[in-house]
Design an enzyme around this catalytic site. Sequence first.
Site, mmCIF file in Angstrom:
data_model
loop_
_atom_site.group_PDB
_atom_site.id
_atom_site.type_symbol
_atom_site.label_atom_id
_atom_site.label_comp_id
_atom_site.label_asym_id
_atom_site.label_seq_id
_atom_site.Cartn_x
_atom_site.Cartn_y
_atom_site.Cartn_z
ATOM 1 N N GLU A 1 55.897 38.758 44.507
ATOM 2 C CA GLU A 1 55.242 39.792 43.714
ATOM 3 C C GLU A 1 54.486 40.721 44.661
ATOM 4 O O GLU A 1 54.362 40.432 45.851
ATOM 5 C CB GLU A 1 54.344 39.129 42.665
ATOM 6 C CG GLU A 1 55.220 38.393 41.657
ATOM 7 C CD GLU A 1 54.437 37.616 40.611
ATOM 8 O OE1 GLU A 1 53.307 37.994 40.315
ATOM 9 O OE2 GLU A 1 54.994 36.640 40.103
ATOM 10 N N LYS B 1 50.878 26.828 37.077
ATOM 11 C CA LYS B 1 52.055 26.301 36.377
ATOM 12 C C LYS B 1 51.933 24.801 36.118
ATOM 13 O O LYS B 1 52.294 24.333 35.039
ATOM 14 C CB LYS B 1 53.315 26.618 37.183
ATOM 15 C CG LYS B 1 53.608 28.121 37.216
ATOM 16 C CD LYS B 1 54.670 28.433 38.238
ATOM 17 C CE LYS B 1 55.047 29.900 38.230
ATOM 18 N NZ LYS B 1 55.911 30.243 39.357
ATOM 19 N N ARG C 1 51.972 51.566 33.217
ATOM 20 C CA ARG C 1 50.816 52.260 33.779
ATOM 21 C C ARG C 1 51.187 53.710 34.093
ATOM 22 O O ARG C 1 50.419 54.619 33.892
ATOM 23 C CB ARG C 1 50.406 51.527 35.062
ATOM 24 C CG ARG C 1 48.999 51.754 35.517
ATOM 25 C CD ARG C 1 48.685 50.846 36.664
ATOM 26 N NE ARG C 1 49.918 50.428 37.345
ATOM 27 C CZ ARG C 1 49.988 49.489 38.244
ATOM 28 N NH1 ARG C 1 48.915 48.830 38.580
ATOM 29 N NH2 ARG C 1 51.132 49.183 38.845
ATOM 30 N N ARG C 2 52.423 53.923 34.577
ATOM 31 C CA ARG C 2 52.856 55.265 35.015
ATOM 32 C C ARG C 2 54.072 55.708 34.203
ATOM 33 O O ARG C 2 55.215 55.525 34.639
ATOM 34 C CB ARG C 2 53.217 55.230 36.503
ATOM 35 C CG ARG C 2 52.058 54.796 37.415
ATOM 36 C CD ARG C 2 52.586 54.310 38.750
ATOM 37 N NE ARG C 2 53.455 53.151 38.602
ATOM 38 C CZ ARG C 2 54.314 52.724 39.512
ATOM 39 N NH1 ARG C 2 54.448 53.376 40.648
ATOM 40 N NH2 ARG C 2 55.056 51.659 39.293
ATOM 41 N N GLY D 1 62.588 35.970 40.115
ATOM 42 C CA GLY D 1 63.521 37.090 40.017
ATOM 43 C C GLY D 1 63.546 37.634 38.602
ATOM 44 O O GLY D 1 63.272 36.917 37.629
#
Length: 432
Positions: A208, A223, A65-66, A320
């Site tokens: 997150e 999941k 995005r950046r 992770g």
Amino acid sequence: MTQATFTATGHLVLDSNPIEPRTVRVAIAGCGVVGGDLVRLIRESASDVLTGDGVRLEIVSVLVRRPEIERGLPLSPELITSDVSRFQSASADIVVEAIGGTGVAREIVEDALARGARVVTANKALVARHGAELATLAARAGGRLDFEAAVGGGVPIVRSLRDSLSSSGVVALRGILNGTTNYILSRLAEGTPFDEALALARRLGFAEANPERDLNGSDAADKIAILSWLAFGIDPARLAVRTRGIVGTADRLAADAKAFGGVLRLVAEARAHSGGVTAAVEPTIVSADSELGRARDETNVVQVKTRWNGTVTTSGPGAGGRPTAAALLGDVRSAARPLAVGIAAGAVGSGRAEPETPPARWVVSIRRESGVGSELRAELRHTGVHADRLEIDSESGVIRALLDPAKWDRVDALETRLRRAGFDPVVSRYLV
Ligand SMILES: NC(=O)c1ccc[n+]([C@@H]2O[C@H](COP(=O)([O-])OP(=O)(O)OC[C@H]3O[C@@H](n4cnc5c(N)ncnc54)[C@H](OP(=O)(O)O)[C@@H]3O)[C@@H](O)[C@H]2O)c1
């Protein structure tokens, strides 16, 4: 490179003629925690991949995005773009999706599959909602969809269920599928307050940006839906997963678990029965020395109960960057092999998603100023649920009941009545 082959008589022959390594073009959408570690891992394992697979993985484009921010990655800046069409025009053989969500991520995956590319994703939300249609798209266009990293982080459960266990007659799945909540619950059991435990999980990269989907159970629900697809052939988007998380209740649930001699885990479960598949994610009290109880920190565990192969348990780091990136790289390597054809998930079978309510044991606790158990007893009588044990902690005003086996509808009715009466109940499954 030296190639080893066997003759018809079983003799090993080493062919000293070097085989020209193939270059496989890889485009990576998303370069955050997971995508960034994948870039590092591709660089670090280049010689293993070359020796093991005869393949050179070339990163041809990275979508973010950046693009302006410094990422400290071994990538030349001209590969990084925020322009989706430029990313798509890189015509990669393999597209890795590590953005997340069902917006741009879906657009990129659909575009890649439609042109016959192989797609590898870590995105459980995307696979749970659109997996069946994406697999169909892949099959039509001769592409391939793999998503080992979408469930269990580094735990190799997707491939096991699809390949090795598919002929074992899977009847039920049970496990811990969310590393963030398991990390937090492990800290709570040691007396760390919830907010501090969440901050620690964030710092370690397990939680997150917005941990809501972890804490309310939706992430684990996605999941278990994906695993149900692989195990029972059911469309994950059609499976209604009964989902309860630990938002606002974690401390109380953990105290209830301790009071009844167990530890709290967020357990996901799915089972096949004659009417279809039943699935749930619920706070569950388990014995500390059980397989689920021993799974601490970000560990994920999946127990697969089969008809012909007993119960198979797999566990490992469930969250992770590096474990997830390692699972992505496994899929990338598999997709890069010349004979790798087909799609990861089979066609959607005839499994139906009809909720059944298997009787289970529960712990219900309420808080009362007076610390008297008569109200809870009255509500239990009213709903026809029996308590095996009732404990009153007069100091804290908490009253806990360990219930005899009851179906979901009974325990739900009890919880609703207690809530309406202002008793602020919390409920957990009891598997001790
Ligand atoms: N983190 C984990 O432990 C873990 C474990 C298993 C699976 N997963 C899954 O892996 C995926 C990625 O997770 P993550 O933790 O790596 O997320 P993250 O750190 O937030 O990274 C997301 C990446 O996507 C890019 N991005 C976001 N929106 C975009 C857009 N509209 N256009 C282009 N790029 C965009 C971001 O760009 P910028 O960098 O420029 O912001 C960033 O590089 C998710 O599906 C997640 O569920 C994560």
